[in-house]
Motif scaffolding. Structure first.
Motif, PDB file in Angstrom:
ATOM      1  N   PRO A  25      85.437  35.310  55.948  1.00 52.48           N
ATOM      2  CA  PRO A  25      85.296  36.467  54.636  1.00 52.48           C
ATOM      3  C   PRO A  25      84.038  36.797  54.673  1.00 52.48           C
ATOM      4  CG  PRO A  25      86.083  34.119  54.079  1.00 52.48           C
ATOM      5  CD  PRO A  25      85.676  33.869  55.446  1.00 52.48           C
ATOM      6  N   VAL A  26      84.053  38.216  54.270  1.00 52.33           N
ATOM      7  CA  VAL A  26      82.834  38.779  53.843  1.00 52.33           C
ATOM      8  C   VAL A  26      82.697  39.070  52.348  1.00 52.33           C
ATOM      9  CG1 VAL A  26      81.634  41.046  54.276  1.00 52.33           C
ATOM     10  CG2 VAL A  26      82.974  40.047  56.182  1.00 52.33           C
ATOM     11  N   LEU A  27      81.661  38.845  51.619  1.00 54.99           N
ATOM     12  CA  LEU A  27      81.550  38.988  50.351  1.00 54.99           C
ATOM     13  C   LEU A  27      81.019  40.409  50.150  1.00 54.99           C
ATOM     14  CD1 LEU A  27      81.520  37.881  47.279  1.00 54.99           C
ATOM     15  CD2 LEU A  27      79.396  36.965  47.928  1.00 54.99           C
ATOM     16  N   LEU A  41      83.066  34.944  41.563  1.00 53.77           N
ATOM     17  CA  LEU A  41      83.167  34.167  42.786  1.00 53.77           C
ATOM     18  C   LEU A  41      83.766  32.988  42.693  1.00 53.77           C
ATOM     19  CD1 LEU A  41      82.691  34.325  45.922  1.00 53.77           C
ATOM     20  CD2 LEU A  41      80.371  33.414  45.631  1.00 53.77           C
ATOM     21  N   GLN A  42      83.212  32.145  41.587  1.00 51.54           N
ATOM     22  CA  GLN A  42      83.968  31.100  41.290  1.00 51.54           C
ATOM     23  C   GLN A  42      85.584  31.083  40.624  1.00 51.54           C
ATOM     24  OE1 GLN A  42      82.102  28.963  37.896  1.00 51.54           O
ATOM     25  NE2 GLN A  42      82.054  27.064  38.924  1.00 51.54           N
ATOM     26  N   GLY A  43      85.981  32.370  40.083  1.00 48.76           N
ATOM     27  CA  GLY A  43      87.326  32.484  39.671  1.00 48.76           C
ATOM     28  C   GLY A  43      88.222  32.568  40.866  1.00 48.76           C
ATOM     29  N   LYS A  44      87.603  33.362  41.914  1.00 47.93           N
ATOM     30  CA  LYS A  44      88.347  33.537  43.285  1.00 47.93           C
ATOM     31  C   LYS A  44      88.533  32.260  43.906  1.00 47.93           C
ATOM     32  CE  LYS A  44      87.339  38.654  43.961  1.00 47.93           C
ATOM     33  NZ  LYS A  44      88.916  38.924  44.086  1.00 47.93           N
ATOM     34  N   VAL A  58      79.906  35.595  55.167  1.00 45.07           N
ATOM     35  CA  VAL A  58      79.007  36.566  55.367  1.00 45.07           C
ATOM     36  C   VAL A  58      78.910  37.626  54.098  1.00 45.07           C
ATOM     37  CG1 VAL A  58      78.213  38.887  56.733  1.00 45.07           C
ATOM     38  CG2 VAL A  58      79.436  37.050  57.916  1.00 45.07           C
ATOM     39  N   PHE A  59      77.699  37.953  53.601  1.00 42.16           N
ATOM     40  CA  PHE A  59      77.447  38.607  52.304  1.00 42.16           C
ATOM     41  C   PHE A  59      77.136  39.930  52.775  1.00 42.16           C
ATOM     42  CE2 PHE A  59      73.851  35.897  52.591  1.00 42.16           C
ATOM     43  CZ  PHE A  59      72.777  36.668  52.584  1.00 42.16           C
ATOM     44  N   ASP A  60      77.701  40.965  52.178  1.00 42.15           N
ATOM     45  CA  ASP A  60      77.195  42.278  52.429  1.00 42.15           C
ATOM     46  C   ASP A  60      76.632  43.029  51.231  1.00 42.15           C
ATOM     47  OD1 ASP A  60      77.670  45.312  52.954  1.00 42.15           O
ATOM     48  OD2 ASP A  60      79.184  44.841  54.237  1.00 42.15           O
ATOM     49  N   LEU A  61      75.346  43.569  51.518  1.00 42.08           N
ATOM     50  CA  LEU A  61      74.478  44.425  50.453  1.00 42.08           C
ATOM     51  C   LEU A  61      74.752  45.893  50.765  1.00 42.08           C
ATOM     52  CD1 LEU A  61      71.444  41.868  50.542  1.00 42.08           C
ATOM     53  CD2 LEU A  61      73.792  41.643  49.118  1.00 42.08           C
ATOM     54  N   ALA A 115      85.744  44.033  54.323  1.00 47.90           N
ATOM     55  CA  ALA A 115      86.577  43.108  54.223  1.00 47.90           C
ATOM     56  C   ALA A 115      86.687  42.644  52.705  1.00 47.90           C
ATOM     57  CB  ALA A 115      86.438  41.629  54.814  1.00 47.90           C
ATOM     58  N   VAL A 116      86.897  41.359  52.388  1.00 46.03           N
ATOM     59  CA  VAL A 116      86.838  40.902  51.089  1.00 46.03           C
ATOM     60  C   VAL A 116      85.704  41.077  49.996  1.00 46.03           C
ATOM     61  CG1 VAL A 116      87.709  38.951  49.313  1.00 46.03           C
ATOM     62  CG2 VAL A 116      88.784  39.225  51.811  1.00 46.03           C
ATOM     63  N   SER A 117      86.030  41.709  48.851  1.00 48.73           N
ATOM     64  CA  SER A 117      84.873  42.036  47.999  1.00 48.73           C
ATOM     65  C   SER A 117      84.748  40.966  46.783  1.00 48.73           C
ATOM     66  CB  SER A 117      84.751  43.565  47.673  1.00 48.73           C
ATOM     67  OG  SER A 117      85.720  43.630  46.519  1.00 48.73           O
ATOM     68  N   SER A 118      83.583  40.966  46.084  1.00 42.35           N
ATOM     69  CA  SER A 118      83.714  40.237  44.743  1.00 42.35           C
ATOM     70  C   SER A 118      84.542  40.517  43.683  1.00 42.35           C
ATOM     71  CB  SER A 118      82.296  39.945  44.450  1.00 42.35           C
ATOM     72  OG  SER A 118      81.791  41.490  43.824  1.00 42.35           O
ATOM     73  N   GLY A 119      84.860  42.096  43.788  1.00 42.41           N
ATOM     74  CA  GLY A 119      85.791  42.533  42.646  1.00 42.41           C
ATOM     75  C   GLY A 119      86.941  43.203  43.096  1.00 42.41           C
ATOM     76  N   THR A 120      86.895  44.100  44.160  1.00 41.63           N
ATOM     77  CA  THR A 120      87.876  44.617  44.516  1.00 41.63           C
ATOM     78  C   THR A 120      88.004  44.539  46.253  1.00 41.63           C
ATOM     79  OG1 THR A 120      86.582  46.707  44.865  1.00 41.63           O
ATOM     80  CG2 THR A 120      87.783  46.474  42.739  1.00 41.63           C
ATOM     81  N   GLN A 121      89.449  44.867  46.640  1.00 46.20           N
ATOM     82  CA  GLN A 121      89.485  44.823  48.329  1.00 46.20           C
ATOM     83  C   GLN A 121      89.383  46.366  48.745  1.00 46.20           C
ATOM     84  OE1 GLN A 121      92.456  42.787  47.048  1.00 46.20           O
ATOM     85  NE2 GLN A 121      91.314  41.261  46.695  1.00 46.20           N
ATOM     86  N   LYS A 122      88.970  46.214  49.912  1.00 45.13           N
ATOM     87  CA  LYS A 122      88.869  47.745  50.551  1.00 45.13           C
ATOM     88  C   LYS A 122      89.862  47.669  51.726  1.00 45.13           C
ATOM     89  CE  LYS A 122      84.528  49.115  48.698  1.00 45.13           C
ATOM     90  NZ  LYS A 122      83.260  49.446  49.204  1.00 45.13           N
TER      91      LYS A 122
END
Length: 246
Positions: A25-27, A41-44, A58-61, A115-122
């Motif tokens: 996953p990519v955050l 993130l805890q909710g997901k 992997v985290f994306d900034l 990929a997967v985001s912390s709030g929305t998906q793209k």
């Protein structure tokens, strides 16, 4: 052992490097508020604990830097680790952020797809043979996969997910809606991952390692032998997973 044999042993290769495809996953972060990031993130994770348990990440900034939103990379990595995830790369970071990550043993990742985001998906179109480190993410009503889902692959659909082939052991498929598998289901299947208790799983041959709907799950040891290797539908009733023959 003779000297010649010892010399031959020293020259014999004991390891090799091979190219391979790993899906993680990519955050994607769109806020630098550490408290909100941790809460969401805890909710997901709570919605699909088995999917995210000890999962590499992997985290994306890129989005943060695009809007000049600074973030403490050390604090972010600590949050990720505290929640049981394993950060293995940084993407889209500025030079200073990349240096912070490297000092903590996190390599810089140069991929550009989302990929997967912390709030929305793209949106990202599934590519059966693409060598990408991210799960395949789609923002359509129904996602159709025609190729087998191999061990180690992860697929996420924001609507229904339809797979016309088998899902191998070690593979993970997730959908916010229903999941349909028209081959053998040997991996993990998680439907209704955003809390949709009406979601269902349908498969032609149940051999799953784990099945889950809206966070309610069973592992293979919990499955009744009578439903194994059978076409079934799986749904929630009074917060309990029900497995019925089709």
């Amino acid at each position: 052992m003779s000297t010649d044999s010892q010399q031959n042993d020293h020259h014999s290769p004991v390891l090799e490097f091979k190219s391979s495809t790993f899906s993680v996953p990519v955050l994607v972060l769109v806020s630098n508020d550490a408290i909100t990031i941790e809460q969401q993130l805890q909710g997901k994770i709570h919605l699909a604990p088995e999917f995210f348990k000890n999962s590499p990440l992997v985290f994306d900034l890129q989005e943060l830097n695009k809007h000049d939103l600074d973030i403490d990379v050390t604090e972010l990595i600590n949050i990720i680790r505290k929640l049981g995830l394993l950060p293995i790369g940084i993407r889209g970071g500025a030079a200073q952020q990349n240096q912070q990550a490297l000092e903590l043993g996190i390599p810089v990742h140069s991929g550009h797809s989302t990929a997967v985001s912390s709030g929305t998906q793209k949106q990202q179109t599934p590519e059966p043979e693409a060598a990408t480190p991210e799960p395949q993410v789609v923002a359509e009503t129904a996602t159709l996969i025609t190729h087998p889902v191999r061990s180690g692959q992860r697929i996420y659909a924001s609507g229904d997910l339809i797979i016309l082939a088998q899902v191998s052991a070690g593979a993970e498929i997730m959908a916010e809606g229903n999941i349909h598998v028209y081959g053998s289901l040997r991996g993990r299947a998680l439907a209704g991952v955003q809390g949709n208790t009406e979601a269902r799983i349908f498969c032609s041959d149940l051999q799953a390692e784990l099945i889950s709907i809206a966070g309610n799950y069973k592992i293979s040891e919990d499955l009744n032998g009578a439903v194994l290797n059978q076409p079934v539908q799986i749904y929630l009733q009074n917060h309990t997973l029900v497995i019925k023959d089709i």
